[in-house]
Each structure stands twice: as C-alpha cells, then as structure tokens.
Motif scaffolding. Structure first.
Motif, PDB file in Angstrom:
ATOM      1  N   ASP A  71       0.774  -1.187  -0.049  1.00  0.00           N
ATOM      2  CA  ASP A  71       0.031  -0.090  -0.013  1.00  0.00           C
ATOM      3  C   ASP A  71       0.899   1.241   0.015  1.00  0.00           C
ATOM      4  OD1 ASP A  71      -2.245  -1.675   0.188  1.00  0.00           O
ATOM      5  OD2 ASP A  71      -2.656  -1.238   2.255  1.00  0.00           O
ATOM      6  N   HIS A  72       2.017   1.187   0.668  1.00  0.00           N
ATOM      7  CA  HIS A  72       2.770   2.356   0.527  1.00  0.00           C
ATOM      8  C   HIS A  72       4.018   2.354  -0.656  1.00  0.00           C
ATOM      9  CE1 HIS A  72       1.609   4.314   4.556  1.00  0.00           C
ATOM     10  NE2 HIS A  72       1.169   2.983   4.812  1.00  0.00           N
ATOM     11  N   GLY A  73       3.660   1.534  -1.544  1.00  0.00           N
ATOM     12  CA  GLY A  73       4.702   1.566  -2.631  1.00  0.00           C
ATOM     13  C   GLY A  73       6.005   0.890  -2.460  1.00  0.00           C
ATOM     14  N   LEU A  74       5.995  -0.159  -1.559  1.00  0.00           N
ATOM     15  CA  LEU A  74       7.113  -0.978  -1.237  1.00  0.00           C
ATOM     16  C   LEU A  74       7.305  -2.538  -1.828  1.00  0.00           C
ATOM     17  CD1 LEU A  74       7.962   0.502   2.337  1.00  0.00           C
ATOM     18  CD2 LEU A  74       9.229   1.102   0.277  1.00  0.00           C
ATOM     19  N   ASP A  75       8.311  -2.795  -2.431  1.00  0.00           N
ATOM     20  CA  ASP A  75       8.618  -4.213  -2.497  1.00  0.00           C
ATOM     21  C   ASP A  75       9.457  -4.542  -1.236  1.00  0.00           C
ATOM     22  OD1 ASP A  75       9.219  -6.669  -3.409  1.00  0.00           O
ATOM     23  OD2 ASP A  75      10.094  -5.825  -5.263  1.00  0.00           O
ATOM     24  N   VAL A  76       8.887  -5.310  -0.473  1.00  0.00           N
ATOM     25  CA  VAL A  76       9.796  -5.682   0.818  1.00  0.00           C
ATOM     26  C   VAL A  76       9.986  -7.210   0.710  1.00  0.00           C
ATOM     27  CG1 VAL A  76       9.841  -5.820   3.390  1.00  0.00           C
ATOM     28  CG2 VAL A  76       9.085  -3.740   1.943  1.00  0.00           C
ATOM     29  N   THR A  77      11.032  -7.643   0.827  1.00  0.00           N
ATOM     30  CA  THR A  77      11.619  -9.242   0.975  1.00  0.00           C
ATOM     31  C   THR A  77      11.811  -9.108   2.484  1.00  0.00           C
ATOM     32  OG1 THR A  77      12.341  -9.273  -1.260  1.00  0.00           O
ATOM     33  CG2 THR A  77      13.024 -10.941   0.227  1.00  0.00           C
ATOM     34  N   LEU A  78      11.282 -10.281   3.020  1.00  0.00           N
ATOM     35  CA  LEU A  78      11.777 -10.555   4.305  1.00  0.00           C
ATOM     36  C   LEU A  78      12.816 -11.881   4.395  1.00  0.00           C
ATOM     37  CD1 LEU A  78       8.295 -10.551   6.234  1.00  0.00           C
ATOM     38  CD2 LEU A  78       9.790  -8.634   5.838  1.00  0.00           C
ATOM     39  N   ALA A  79      13.804 -11.654   5.050  1.00  0.00           N
ATOM     40  CA  ALA A  79      14.516 -12.744   5.684  1.00  0.00           C
ATOM     41  C   ALA A  79      13.657 -13.605   6.294  1.00  0.00           C
ATOM     42  CB  ALA A  79      15.913 -12.323   6.177  1.00  0.00           C
ATOM     43  N   ALA A  80      14.228 -14.906   6.319  1.00  0.00           N
ATOM     44  CA  ALA A  80      13.423 -16.071   7.287  1.00  0.00           C
ATOM     45  C   ALA A  80      13.838 -15.529   8.831  1.00  0.00           C
ATOM     46  CB  ALA A  80      14.145 -17.337   7.251  1.00  0.00           C
ATOM     47  N   PRO A  81      13.024 -15.519   9.742  1.00  0.00           N
ATOM     48  CA  PRO A  81      13.172 -15.088  10.930  1.00  0.00           C
ATOM     49  C   PRO A  81      14.617 -15.645  11.498  1.00  0.00           C
ATOM     50  CG  PRO A  81      10.944 -15.992  10.985  1.00  0.00           C
ATOM     51  CD  PRO A  81      11.559 -16.340   9.777  1.00  0.00           C
ATOM     52  N   PHE A  82      15.257 -14.595  11.999  1.00  0.00           N
ATOM     53  CA  PHE A  82      16.343 -14.680  12.947  1.00  0.00           C
ATOM     54  C   PHE A  82      16.545 -15.504  14.114  1.00  0.00           C
ATOM     55  CE2 PHE A  82      17.820 -11.739   9.733  1.00  0.00           C
ATOM     56  CZ  PHE A  82      18.592 -12.599   8.987  1.00  0.00           C
ATOM     57  N   PRO A  83      17.300 -16.344  14.682  1.00  0.00           N
ATOM     58  CA  PRO A  83      17.143 -16.986  16.150  1.00  0.00           C
ATOM     59  C   PRO A  83      17.365 -16.062  17.257  1.00  0.00           C
ATOM     60  CG  PRO A  83      18.931 -18.008  14.941  1.00  0.00           C
ATOM     61  CD  PRO A  83      18.179 -17.158  13.797  1.00  0.00           C
ATOM     62  N   THR A  84      18.275 -15.121  16.890  1.00  0.00           N
ATOM     63  CA  THR A  84      18.567 -13.998  17.654  1.00  0.00           C
ATOM     64  C   THR A  84      19.178 -12.623  17.036  1.00  0.00           C
ATOM     65  OG1 THR A  84      21.053 -14.485  17.588  1.00  0.00           O
ATOM     66  CG2 THR A  84      19.762 -16.007  19.228  1.00  0.00           C
ATOM     67  N   GLY A  85      19.092 -11.822  17.828  1.00  0.00           N
ATOM     68  CA  GLY A  85      19.372 -10.471  17.469  1.00  0.00           C
ATOM     69  C   GLY A  85      20.823 -10.291  16.794  1.00  0.00           C
ATOM     70  N   VAL A  86      21.631 -11.135  17.262  1.00  0.00           N
ATOM     71  CA  VAL A  86      23.182 -11.222  16.997  1.00  0.00           C
ATOM     72  C   VAL A  86      23.249 -11.676  15.553  1.00  0.00           C
ATOM     73  CG1 VAL A  86      25.285 -12.426  17.186  1.00  0.00           C
ATOM     74  CG2 VAL A  86      23.959 -11.526  19.187  1.00  0.00           C
ATOM     75  N   ASP A  87      22.395 -12.576  15.232  1.00  0.00           N
ATOM     76  CA  ASP A  87      22.056 -13.186  13.858  1.00  0.00           C
ATOM     77  C   ASP A  87      21.921 -12.083  12.690  1.00  0.00           C
ATOM     78  OD1 ASP A  87      22.994 -15.720  14.640  1.00  0.00           O
ATOM     79  OD2 ASP A  87      20.977 -16.173  15.329  1.00  0.00           O
ATOM     80  N   ALA A  88      20.654 -11.216  13.179  1.00  0.00           N
ATOM     81  CA  ALA A  88      20.311 -10.243  12.488  1.00  0.00           C
ATOM     82  C   ALA A  88      21.443  -9.350  12.022  1.00  0.00           C
ATOM     83  CB  ALA A  88      19.260  -9.606  13.052  1.00  0.00           C
ATOM     84  N   ILE A  89      21.989  -8.782  13.025  1.00  0.00           N
ATOM     85  CA  ILE A  89      23.253  -7.819  13.052  1.00  0.00           C
ATOM     86  C   ILE A  89      24.194  -8.324  12.047  1.00  0.00           C
ATOM     87  CG2 ILE A  89      25.171  -6.454  14.089  1.00  0.00           C
ATOM     88  CD1 ILE A  89      23.257  -6.922  16.821  1.00  0.00           C
ATOM     89  N   ASN A  90      24.708  -9.620  11.861  1.00  0.00           N
ATOM     90  CA  ASN A  90      25.435 -10.348  10.944  1.00  0.00           C
ATOM     91  C   ASN A  90      24.878 -10.127   9.678  1.00  0.00           C
ATOM     92  OD1 ASN A  90      28.095 -10.734  12.274  1.00  0.00           O
ATOM     93  ND2 ASN A  90      26.892 -12.571  13.445  1.00  0.00           N
ATOM     94  N   ALA A  91      23.858 -10.512   9.424  1.00  0.00           N
ATOM     95  CA  ALA A  91      23.100 -10.420   8.108  1.00  0.00           C
ATOM     96  C   ALA A  91      23.029  -8.853   7.669  1.00  0.00           C
ATOM     97  CB  ALA A  91      21.667 -10.960   8.201  1.00  0.00           C
ATOM     98  N   LEU A  92      22.911  -8.034   8.484  1.00  0.00           N
ATOM     99  CA  LEU A  92      22.946  -6.487   7.909  1.00  0.00           C
ATOM    100  C   LEU A  92      24.325  -6.232   7.617  1.00  0.00           C
ATOM    101  CD1 LEU A  92      21.684  -4.074   7.845  1.00  0.00           C
ATOM    102  CD2 LEU A  92      21.874  -3.514  10.071  1.00  0.00           C
ATOM    103  N   GLU A  93      25.418  -6.760   8.456  1.00  0.00           N
ATOM    104  CA  GLU A  93      26.673  -6.338   8.093  1.00  0.00           C
ATOM    105  C   GLU A  93      27.093  -7.060   6.816  1.00  0.00           C
ATOM    106  OE1 GLU A  93      30.158  -5.434  11.014  1.00  0.00           O
ATOM    107  OE2 GLU A  93      29.310  -7.291  12.034  1.00  0.00           O
ATOM    108  N   ALA A  94      26.664  -8.144   6.627  1.00  0.00           N
ATOM    109  CA  ALA A  94      27.082  -8.938   5.390  1.00  0.00           C
ATOM    110  C   ALA A  94      26.293  -8.386   4.086  1.00  0.00           C
ATOM    111  CB  ALA A  94      26.572 -10.486   5.549  1.00  0.00           C
TER     112      ALA A  94
END
Length: 381
Positions: A71-94
């Motif tokens: 509705d807001h004109g966005l194409d958003v791809t979601l990663a599969a849920p990360f088990p921890t925030g640490v994993d999410a941070i590494n994905a962002l860094e990568a």
C-alpha cells in the motif's frame, strides 16, 4: 522457501556474554508459509528486512501479510526469522538485509564498533520512562517466593540469559526491591531451555520476555507468575540500518517506517487477529500463549521518538556497561537519527492517536541533543 545460505563471519565478541556474531543467515523467504500476499509486491521502493522470531517483532511480517508495505509502494523481501538479534546484525553487516529489528544485541554491536544507525523502534514507549509489560518472573510451586515480599528471592536459583534485556530486568527488579544480586544464584539459561530448568530442579524461578514465561507456566506443573512487568526497566527494541544504506535510501526508509507504524496500529486494534498471525509466522506457537503474549505486548507497541526514548537507550547502555557487556556508555546522539520517524509522526498523526500522549516536555525535533538530566526532567513519568 529457498534454502539457507551459509556465510562465514569473523566473530565480534561482547565481553561477558554470548553476544558473539557468527551467523547463518536465511534470506529471500517471505514467511514460513509460501505465497503470502504483500511480501514482495511491485512498488516505488524496495528493501530487504530482517527480524527475530518473537511476538514483539511481528509488526514487520504482519505488514507484509496484510499488504501494508504494498500500500505504501514498497517491495519488501523478508529474511526468514533470525534466532537471535546477533544473527540479524551479522546479516545486516554482510549485506544480506538492508534493515533489521534488534534489541540489546544492537547496543552491544554499536559498542563493538559496528557502524549502525537507529532510525525507529518496534518496542518501547515515547510517553513514559519505563515499560516492561512483556517481561515476567515465574517460579515453581515450592520455591517459597512471596509476590508481596520479593526479598524472598534471596537464596533462590534464577534462570536468566546473561547480558540480555531479561537479565537487566531482573537486576532492576532486585535493586528496586532491595535484594543484593549476590544473594541470588543466577544460572545462564536460554529462554527455550527455561521450562526444562524449572521442571528438573535446575532453577527455582526464571525471568524472560514473552512467550517464554507463559510457556513455563503452561508446561511446568505448578509453575506460576510471580511478577509481570512492574515498570522496573525501559524495554528497548530498535529498527536499525547502516549509514551507507540510509544515505541513499531515505525516502524508502521513511515509507518503510510509515508502513510499520500502520502495522503496529493494526495490531493494537486487532490483537486476537495478530495472535492468530503469530501462529503462522512463529512455527509451533500455541494459539492461547500467542493471544496472552500479544495482549502483554500492546503497551510497548510504540514506534514514536521522544526524549523518553533517548533516556531509555542511555539507561540500558549504562546497565550493560555496569555488567561488563559493553565497554563504555554509548554516545546516544551519534547512533540515533530520529528524523524519519518524526516525519511520520508529523505527516500521519492518525497512526498514533490511540497511544498515550507524549508529554509536551518530552517532544523533540530532529536536531535533539541528549542531555541525561534534561531528558530525565522532560520524561518524568
């Protein structure tokens, strides 16, 4: 769902905790169910987003499920849920995702030198200092703990996850109730292991965020809730990205945060439907536990920015430093850019009109400079 892509990362350690960044990231999947409408619709902006599989972070996948991003004109791809925030941070860094939702591990990463910027919240409060309704202390039946006299926690063995928000909540509770942390035995326990710890006698009590306290009382015979929330701590949950991504994608980030605000309001208005959604996005979640956890989550579902949020960040940063999780207090002004959320608040006040009013003294502008004494006075509630 596409297979996981395994990436090797150099570890980034935070002293005294298990906050070591070594990641296995799964990206390119919209949900645990295939073909959810709204997860990848064509639009004027695109980004990939990551989140941790927990009740308080469900505003992100629900925005995909309900078509709000589209509705807001966005194409958003979601990663599969990360088990921890640490994993999410590494994905962002990568570079596997552009934006993530993360709590305390994000502050530990900032302290370790990871170049991140906080652009919004998925949990917290812009209207008061402390909010912790999603936190709870539960105990076995024969622990002999009196909820009217929490000094009875002395001498008990308590399961908690050291260096996390549930550890900080316990320490704040003990301080408020006049109990020396040295007089309790803390056992470092991952939340999914807490039911077994209490059932087998490894602990008398446990402290965690939902749904784990609810899971304990459901699975462990005689277990009961001693404390729920109580205003001991400012719960924090952030939307983070990298400065590089933000520099070239400001309008996309703004649209993303607008959609997230709309999704949060939908959850506040439809908690039972949101709980049903949780059972689809969080595999194995019991429907009754999801409904109870969602009700507790509503008070913290506030994505606005105010002096209260700056104060909360500094408070949690100081607690982490005191526990040796981080080396020093974080320079709040250097890691926060409130301009995007403030623009959403100005352009779409209707998305927040069901929330408690932000005190006039706590309202901020994009150039707000944190001053602890001044912000404590501004956010006195």
């Amino acid at each position: 769902m596409p297979p996981c892509e395994r990436r090797s990362r150099a570890p980034l350690a935070a002293s005294g905790t298990a906050l070591v960044l070594s990641l296995t990231a799964c990206t390119g999947a919209s949900t645990v169910d295939d073909g959810v409408e709204g997860a990848s619709a064509a639009g004027s902006g695109s980004l990939s987003a990551g989140y941790v599989g927990s009740i308080d972070q469900l505003g992100l996948p629900i925005a995909a499920e309900t078509g709000t991003f589209e509705d807001h004109g966005l194409d958003v791809t979601l990663a599969a849920p990360f088990p921890t925030g640490v994993d999410a941070i590494n994905a962002l860094e990568a570079g596997d995702v552009d934006v993530i939702q993360v709590g305390v591990p994000g502050l530990a990463a900032l302290d370790s030198g990871v170049d991140l910027v906080i652009v919004g919240h998925y949990s917290g409060s812009a209207a008061q200092r402390n909010v912790d309704d999603t936190m709870s202390l539960v105990a076995v039946e024969d622990a002999d703990i009196d909820p009217e006299d929490l000094t009875t926690l002395e001498g008990r063995t308590i399961a908690t996850s050291l260096g996390t928000i549930n550890h900080l909540y316990l320490l704040a509770l003990l301080e408020e109730e006049g109990v020396d942390p040295e007089d309790v035995d803390l056992v470092n326990t991952a939340p999914p292991d807490m039911p077994v710890a209490l059932e087998t006698g490894g602990a008398d009590a446990a402290v965690a965020w939902d749904p784990w306290p609810l899971t304990v009382t459901d699975q462990v015979e005689g277990a009961w809730e001693v404390v729920r929330g109580g205003g001991y701590l400012p719960y924090v949950g952030y939307v983070m990205t990298t400065p590089e991504y933000l520099a070239g994608n400001g309008e996309t980030v703004r649209a993303f945060l607008t959609a997230r605000a709309e999704s949060d309001q939908w959850i506040r208005h439809h908690p039972e439907d949101a709980a049903d959604s949780a059972t689809r996005w969080l595999t194995g979640t019991d429907p009754d536990i999801a409904r109870a956890a969602m009700e507790h989550n509503l008070a913290q579902l506030d994505g606005r920015f105010s002096a209260c949020n700056y104060l909360a960040l500094d408070t949690v940063s100081r607690l982490l430093s005191e526990q040796g999780v981080t080396g020093a207090d974080i320079d709040v002004d250097s890691v926060v850019d409130p301009s995007f959320v403030l623009a959403v608040q100005e352009d779409h006040p209707e998305l927040f009109d069901d929330l408690p009013e932000v005190p006039d003294s706590a309202r901020i502008t994009p150039d707000h400079t944190f001053d602890r004494a001044a912000d404590e006075e501004a956010c006195a509630v």
